[in-house]
Structure formats: structure tokens, C-alpha cells
Design an enzyme around this catalytic site. Structure first.
Site, short mmCIF file in Angstrom:
data_model
loop_
_atom_site.label_atom_id
_atom_site.label_comp_id
_atom_site.label_asym_id
_atom_site.label_seq_id
_atom_site.Cartn_x
_atom_site.Cartn_y
_atom_site.Cartn_z
N ASP A 158 0.87 -1.18 0.00
CA ASP A 158 0.00 0.00 0.00
C ASP A 158 0.91 1.23 0.00
OD1 ASP A 158 0.92 0.26 2.59
OD2 ASP A 158 -1.06 0.24 3.54
N CYS A 218 3.13 -3.24 3.97
CA CYS A 218 2.25 -2.14 4.38
C CYS A 218 2.96 -1.42 5.52
CB CYS A 218 0.85 -2.64 4.73
SG CYS A 218 0.76 -3.77 6.14
N THR A 223 2.65 -1.83 8.86
CA THR A 223 3.04 -2.73 9.95
C THR A 223 3.27 -4.17 9.53
OG1 THR A 223 0.72 -3.20 10.37
CG2 THR A 223 1.70 -1.39 11.64
N HIS A 245 8.49 -24.27 9.56
CA HIS A 245 7.40 -24.89 10.31
C HIS A 245 6.03 -24.65 9.69
CE1 HIS A 245 9.60 -25.37 14.45
NE2 HIS A 245 10.37 -25.69 13.42
N HIS A 249 4.73 -31.07 11.21
CA HIS A 249 4.39 -29.76 10.62
C HIS A 249 3.34 -29.93 9.52
CE1 HIS A 249 7.34 -28.00 13.11
NE2 HIS A 249 8.38 -28.52 12.48
C1 RB5 Z 1 -1.80 2.69 6.60
O1 RB5 Z 1 -1.81 3.87 7.34
C2 RB5 Z 1 -1.61 1.49 7.52
O2 RB5 Z 1 -2.72 1.35 8.34
C3 RB5 Z 1 -1.34 0.24 6.74
O3 RB5 Z 1 -0.23 0.43 5.96
C4 RB5 Z 1 -1.05 -1.00 7.54
O4 RB5 Z 1 -0.06 -0.76 8.50
C5 RB5 Z 1 -2.19 -1.71 8.10
O5 RB5 Z 1 -2.07 -2.72 8.79
#
Ligand code: RB5
Length: 159
Positions: free
Chosen positions: A8, A65, A67, A98, A134
Site C-alpha cells: 500500500d 504495508c 506494519t 514450520h 508440521h
Molecule cells: C496505513 O496507514 C496502515 O494502516 C497500513 O499500511 C497498515 O499498516 C495496516 O495494517
């Protein structure tokens, strides 16, 4: 090996760094977007990359993304996808050995470029162990994809 990559807006810059790494490693990939930093919804790209991997057109997927969490949650809704959000090389290795993870999710706001490169290299280089225990556990995960919520027993009202 061919890898489906996607991000993203938050993951755009790191995804570009990781595509450079794939070029250096001589690993083929296709970029499923986003193609700039304009705000975008991570479930959209997680869907495209996840479906491409689940269909068998790509061996692995890499999603970036902010996180690594949102893309993992979304990709894991797709049957056959085992998406692992990893912030360290040990988890990346374990997710392959695993869990036979077929999608790696990285957080561009969590890991720096150097660590992200190490994580990707570890993840791409590690094979599933294929140990019976596994395999059995992965079969139980696959069974969850076919499971339905139990019907409440007759005569019992919800409280
Ligand atoms: C975008 O601000 C953020 O929420 C997205 O990149 C991601 O971290 C969502 O889990």
C-alpha cells in the site's frame, strides 16, 4: 521461483527497495502495485497478491504495508494462503520451516531497509521442513478453511 509483490502507500518505498534486492538475487517477480504513495487500501493489494499465489501462478508473495499486520490479516482470508508478518530473521525462517508460509508481510514503519532485506533473503532461501508433525498441523489449518460454525443445540437459547 517467481514472486508476486505488492504494497500500500505506506509500503511503497520499501517495496521498491525489495524489488531491487530481487533483481540483485536474480529472482523473477511481478509488481501488483501500488505504484505510488497515493493512499490506498491494503486489502485490495493483499487480495491480488494472495489470489495470484493461491491460484499457483506465483510461488510466493511479498506484501509491504505500514506494519505488515493489515496485509497479513487480509491475505490470510484467502484459501490456501499462509501469510506471515515477520519483523526478524528467526521468525522469517520459522515461518518457512514450520508453517510453509507462502506470503511474507513486512511493515515498512517497523523494520528498516537493511533488516527487511535480510528477512526477505532468509525467507526466500528457507524450505519447508516437511516433517510429519508440521505437515499434520498445516492440514489442520487447511481443515479450518472448510469448517463451519457449530449449530446451537436444539432447545438451548442464547444467553
Ligand atoms: C496505513 O496507514 C496502515 O494502516 C497500513 O499500511 C497498515 O499498516 C495496516 O495494517
Amino acid at each position: 521461483m517467481i514472486v508476486a509483490v505488492g504494497c500500500d502507500h505506506a509500503g511503497y518505498s520499501l517495496k521498491r527497495d525489495l524489488m531491487e534486492l530481487l533483481d540483485e538475487l536474480g529472482i523473477a517477480y511481478e509488481d501488483f502495485g501500488s505504484y505510488d504513495t497515493a493512499p490506498s487500501d491494503y486489502p485490495d493489494v493483499a487480495k491480488e497478491v494472495g489470489l495470484a499465489v493461491a491460484k499457483g501462478d506465483f510461488d510466493r508473495g511479498i506484501l509491504v504495508c505500514g506494519t505488515g499486520i493489515g496485509t497479513a490479516i487480509a491475505a490470510n482470508k484467502i484459501k490456501g494462503i499462509r501469510a506471515a508478518p515477520c519483523q526478524d530473521t528467526f521468525s522469517a525462517r520459522m515461518s518457512r520451516e514450520h508453517n510453509n508460509a507462502n506470503v511474507l508481510c513486512l511493515g515498512a514503519r517497523v523494520v528498516g531497509r537493511g533488516l527487511a532485506r535480510d528477512i526477505v533473503q532468509m525467507w526466500l532461501a528457507t524450505d519447508f521442513s516437511e516433517a510429519e508433525r508440521h505437515q499434520r498441523r498445516l492440514e489442520k489449518i487447511a481443515a479450518l478453511e472448510r469448517s463451519r460454525p457449530r449449530k446451537p443445540k436444539e432447545g438451548k437459547s442464547a444467553t
